[in-house]
Motif scaffolding. Sequence first.
Motif, PDB file in Angstrom:
ATOM      1  N   THR A 113      17.521  -4.176   0.046  1.00 27.79           N
ATOM      2  CA  THR A 113      17.489  -4.972  -1.174  1.00 27.79           C
ATOM      3  C   THR A 113      16.200  -4.646  -1.912  1.00 27.79           C
ATOM      4  N   PRO A 114      16.155  -4.844  -3.231  1.00 26.87           N
ATOM      5  CA  PRO A 114      14.918  -4.558  -3.978  1.00 26.87           C
ATOM      6  C   PRO A 114      13.707  -5.292  -3.422  1.00 26.87           C
ATOM      7  N   ASP A 115      13.880  -6.559  -3.080  1.00 32.01           N
ATOM      8  CA  ASP A 115      12.754  -7.349  -2.581  1.00 32.01           C
ATOM      9  C   ASP A 115      12.249  -6.807  -1.246  1.00 32.01           C
ATOM     10  N   ALA A 116      13.170  -6.491  -0.333  1.00 34.59           N
ATOM     11  CA  ALA A 116      12.761  -5.968   0.971  1.00 34.59           C
ATOM     12  C   ALA A 116      12.069  -4.621   0.825  1.00 34.59           C
ATOM     13  N   LEU A 117      12.604  -3.753  -0.048  1.00 34.89           N
ATOM     14  CA  LEU A 117      11.991  -2.440  -0.260  1.00 34.89           C
ATOM     15  C   LEU A 117      10.596  -2.595  -0.850  1.00 34.89           C
ATOM     16  N   GLU A 118      10.448  -3.506  -1.790  1.00 32.63           N
ATOM     17  CA  GLU A 118       9.141  -3.733  -2.409  1.00 32.63           C
ATOM     18  C   GLU A 118       8.118  -4.218  -1.377  1.00 32.63           C
ATOM     19  N   LYS A 119       8.537  -5.139  -0.509  1.00 29.14           N
ATOM     20  CA  LYS A 119       7.621  -5.669   0.511  1.00 29.14           C
ATOM     21  C   LYS A 119       7.174  -4.576   1.478  1.00 29.14           C
ATOM     22  N   VAL A 120       8.103  -3.732   1.896  1.00 22.94           N
ATOM     23  CA  VAL A 120       7.761  -2.659   2.825  1.00 22.94           C
ATOM     24  C   VAL A 120       6.805  -1.668   2.170  1.00 22.94           C
ATOM     25  N   LEU A 121       7.092  -1.285   0.936  1.00 23.10           N
ATOM     26  CA  LEU A 121       6.231  -0.326   0.242  1.00 23.10           C
ATOM     27  C   LEU A 121       4.852  -0.914  -0.048  1.00 23.10           C
ATOM     28  N   GLN A 122       4.792  -2.197  -0.360  1.00 21.14           N
ATOM     29  CA  GLN A 122       3.493  -2.844  -0.581  1.00 21.14           C
ATOM     30  C   GLN A 122       2.682  -2.871   0.720  1.00 21.14           C
ATOM     31  N   THR A 123       3.366  -3.087   1.832  1.00 18.87           N
ATOM     32  CA  THR A 123       2.688  -3.079   3.127  1.00 18.87           C
ATOM     33  C   THR A 123       2.119  -1.697   3.420  1.00 18.87           C
ATOM     34  N   ILE A 124       2.927  -0.663   3.179  1.00 19.24           N
ATOM     35  CA  ILE A 124       2.461   0.713   3.400  1.00 19.24           C
ATOM     36  C   ILE A 124       1.266   1.025   2.505  1.00 19.24           C
ATOM     37  N   ALA A 125       1.324   0.569   1.262  1.00 18.07           N
ATOM     38  CA  ALA A 125       0.225   0.826   0.318  1.00 18.07           C
ATOM     39  C   ALA A 125      -1.084   0.245   0.831  1.00 18.07           C
ATOM     40  N   GLY A 126      -0.990  -0.897   1.522  1.00 17.35           N
ATOM     41  CA  GLY A 126      -2.201  -1.519   2.052  1.00 17.35           C
ATOM     42  C   GLY A 126      -2.825  -0.742   3.194  1.00 17.35           C
ATOM     43  N   PHE A 127      -2.028   0.129   3.847  1.00 14.60           N
ATOM     44  CA  PHE A 127      -2.524   0.899   4.986  1.00 14.60           C
ATOM     45  C   PHE A 127      -2.903   2.322   4.604  1.00 14.60           C
ATOM     46  N   LEU A 128      -2.467   2.762   3.445  1.00 18.19           N
ATOM     47  CA  LEU A 128      -2.552   4.170   3.083  1.00 18.19           C
ATOM     48  C   LEU A 128      -4.000   4.655   2.997  1.00 18.19           C
ATOM     49  N   GLU A 129      -4.249   5.802   3.629  1.00 18.89           N
ATOM     50  CA  GLU A 129      -5.575   6.409   3.555  1.00 18.89           C
ATOM     51  C   GLU A 129      -5.779   7.019   2.166  1.00 18.89           C
ATOM     52  N   PRO A 130      -7.023   7.067   1.673  1.00 18.55           N
ATOM     53  CA  PRO A 130      -7.286   7.681   0.364  1.00 18.55           C
ATOM     54  C   PRO A 130      -6.755   9.116   0.310  1.00 18.55           C
ATOM     55  N   GLY A 131      -6.045   9.433  -0.754  1.00 19.49           N
ATOM     56  CA  GLY A 131      -5.510  10.785  -0.919  1.00 19.49           C
ATOM     57  C   GLY A 131      -4.141  10.987  -0.314  1.00 19.49           C
ATOM     58  N   SER A 132      -3.684  10.043   0.501  1.00 19.85           N
ATOM     59  CA  SER A 132      -2.358  10.154   1.105  1.00 19.85           C
ATOM     60  C   SER A 132      -1.294   9.607   0.156  1.00 19.85           C
TER      61      SER A 132
END
Length: 488
Positions: free
Chosen positions: A350-369
């Motif tokens: 669902t859009p909401d679930a996809l957004e939550k997962v991607l926001q979580t990944i963004a919080g972990f992402l190393e600079p430049g990744s």
Amino acid sequence: MATALAELLRPLNILEAKGPQEMEIEKIEFDSRKAGPRSVFVAVRGTQTDGHRYIAQAVEAGSTAVVCEAIPEAVQPGIAYIRVANASEALGLMADVWHGHPSRQLKLVGVTGTNGKTTTVTLLYDLFSALGYKAGLLSTVRNKIGAAELAATHTTPDALSIHGLLREMVDTGCDFAFMEVSSHAAHQRRIAGLHFAGGVFTNITHDHLDYHKTFKAYIEAKKMFFDILPATAFALVNLDDKRGGVMLQNTKAGRYTFSLREMADFRARLLGNNMAGLHLMIDGQEVYSRLMGEFNAYNLLAVYGVACLLGQDPVEALTAASQLKAAEGRFDYVSPPGASKIGIVDYAHTPDALEKVLQTIAGFLEPGSRVITVVGCGGDRDKAKRPVMAEVACRLSQQVVLTSDNPRTEDPEQILKEMQAGVPGLAAHMVLSIVNRKEAIRTAVALAQPGDVILVAGKGHEKYQEIGQERLPFDDKAVLAEALEQQP
């Protein structure tokens, strides 16, 4: 095992009856192909077919009683015909009697919501197992009776199966059972006859509009679950979702709330959220969890609330909760030895679930990744979310590969065109469309650089792909792992 028909009919509101009523019944069935001698056939109106069309076939197979919403014009002598307002509801009530009211012999908790159902019931099962209880689980991913695992094919099974599984749970000594309650199941009365000790509401966002037609109807279907909870039960809702309060309206159950942002009966503060997991403050206790993402903070808080409402010691519950792992296919890491890229498989569809997962990944992402997202939408399902899914993926990823999910009877190319309508003009250069899901995953891995994250969304735990009328073997996690091993 035989039961008097009168006993099975006792909880039903009978509108009309024809034929003999005094007889012994040896089987309840709603599939005419499985009907047999001395069985009662319940003519359920389904989404694909209407059981009323098969009454004659069931009688010919040996059914001596028929429960239906419309008695046939041509009735057979010696056959009992019972008319009710809703045959699906009658099936659940009869199944409860047939199996000896199993849901009253353990503590049954239902979890409903758009996202988080599977994770929450799985965490509850794992938590209570860790606390030393024998528990049962009814989920999208798997059904479990104690440690024994059974295959799961639907979010909520048919009423006969549910009561049968609960009977097995009781007979094998289960103290608790935790089950997903889908909006379809509530609307179709598949939870009729169940006695719940509690109900949980996680959240609600647009989904299943192909079935419910309107978002209002979808919300009302979820609310039906809370409307049937008895006064002895609890209703625990997410106060941070604006529909949480709606779920509590008119319920007879005790009302409780959980929140990360508001004052609530069960409240947590998110102190840390990174690759190592969550750091929470719950009821004045610091809790570290291997689960990641704010959405899992809500899931953990709901689980803690249920444990407390079921009489568990708060400190023991928090201690056990800190050791819990995510359900299969929910933010599932895939990183073979030697791989320089990170793979994640998630059921987000669902859009909401996809957004939550991607926001979580963004919080972990190393600079430049970068984040490379592989996503599709199922065929014969809610079409309105297709462009929205693509828009979310483009907004929160650096590269997007649109692909097939479970196209079913729809043309996968057409599904992708409808998704592409949501791609912002400036993002067109970062989007590829590849119908073959295996090729799409391999392409995403090939595009990734060391340190990048490849998210494969939509199917999660599923080990198949539905194409046309076929269900073919397919495992996102296995395909992603193989691609990462070949292109580390």
